[in-house]
Design a protein around this motif. Structure first.
Motif, PDB file in Angstrom:
ATOM      1  N   ARG A  89       0.863  -1.130  -0.053  1.00 45.23           N
ATOM      2  CA  ARG A  89      -0.378  -0.303  -0.016  1.00 45.23           C
ATOM      3  C   ARG A  89       0.954   1.222  -0.144  1.00 45.23           C
ATOM      4  NH1 ARG A  89      -3.469  -1.988   5.331  1.00 45.23           N
ATOM      5  NH2 ARG A  89      -1.618  -2.425   5.625  1.00 45.23           N
ATOM      6  N   GLN A  92       1.790   1.640  -3.336  1.00 47.79           N
ATOM      7  CA  GLN A  92       1.169   2.359  -4.322  1.00 47.79           C
ATOM      8  C   GLN A  92       0.543   3.516  -4.138  1.00 47.79           C
ATOM      9  OE1 GLN A  92      -0.548   1.262  -7.240  1.00 47.79           O
ATOM     10  NE2 GLN A  92       0.978  -0.706  -6.464  1.00 47.79           N
ATOM     11  N   THR A  93       1.431   4.466  -2.431  1.00 52.42           N
ATOM     12  CA  THR A  93       0.479   5.633  -2.427  1.00 52.42           C
ATOM     13  C   THR A  93       1.667   6.755  -3.251  1.00 52.42           C
ATOM     14  OG1 THR A  93      -0.424   4.760  -1.113  1.00 52.42           O
ATOM     15  CG2 THR A  93       0.411   6.920  -0.340  1.00 52.42           C
ATOM     16  N   SER A  96       1.137   6.712  -6.856  1.00 54.24           N
ATOM     17  CA  SER A  96       0.449   8.122  -7.097  1.00 54.24           C
ATOM     18  C   SER A  96       0.189   9.108  -6.331  1.00 54.24           C
ATOM     19  CB  SER A  96      -1.064   7.511  -5.861  1.00 54.24           C
ATOM     20  OG  SER A  96      -1.739   6.319  -5.957  1.00 54.24           O
TER      21      SER A  96
END
Length: 131
Positions: A89, A92-93, A96
């Motif tokens: 996670r 992915q952050t 982004s």
């Protein structure tokens, strides 16, 4: 060697990871350039043959967010691959966030690094350069 962009900038403070990435880059006919710290990174960003930056999120002198901002301010046209041993996670952050500051992110890879995953990313990077 071809007269195209073929240098991969490897930003990581772990010598074993750097050696692995450099070995795979060489196998894929890239020229690896290892930089273990911020000063060397800033000097290396001037390379005219730079086609990809592979970076760890956690460095001793600066964190991933700081690095992404620095990279975006330096040269937004060079694609990035993010590496980390953090939870997926977090990867992915970071991916982004990097995109939100204008970076092109080819992938976010989990450590320990898979040679197959890295090879696939290097293939994608080559297709971007020759397209």
């Amino acid at each position: 060697m071809e007269s195209q962009k073929n240098t991969v900038l490897i930003v990581d403070d772990d010598p074993s990871i750097c050696k692995l990435i450099a070995r795979v880059c060489t196998k894929f006919r890239y020229v690896p350039m290892v930089v273990p710290d911020r000063d060397e990174f800033e000097a290396a960003m001037g390379s005219q043959n730079l086609c990809l930056v592979i970076t760890d999120l956690q460095m001793p002198e600066f964190d991933g967010i700081e690095f992404m901002n620095l990279l975006a301010s330096e040269r937004t046209d060079v694609p990035v691959v993010i590496l980390s041993g953090f939870d997926p996670r977090v990867l992915q952050t970071a991916k982004s966030f990097a995109r939100s500051v204008g970076l092109t992110v080819l992938d976010a890879l989990k450590k320990p690094l898979s040679v197959e995953d890295l090879g696939a990313v290097l293939d994608r990077a080559r297709s971007r350069v020759t397209a």
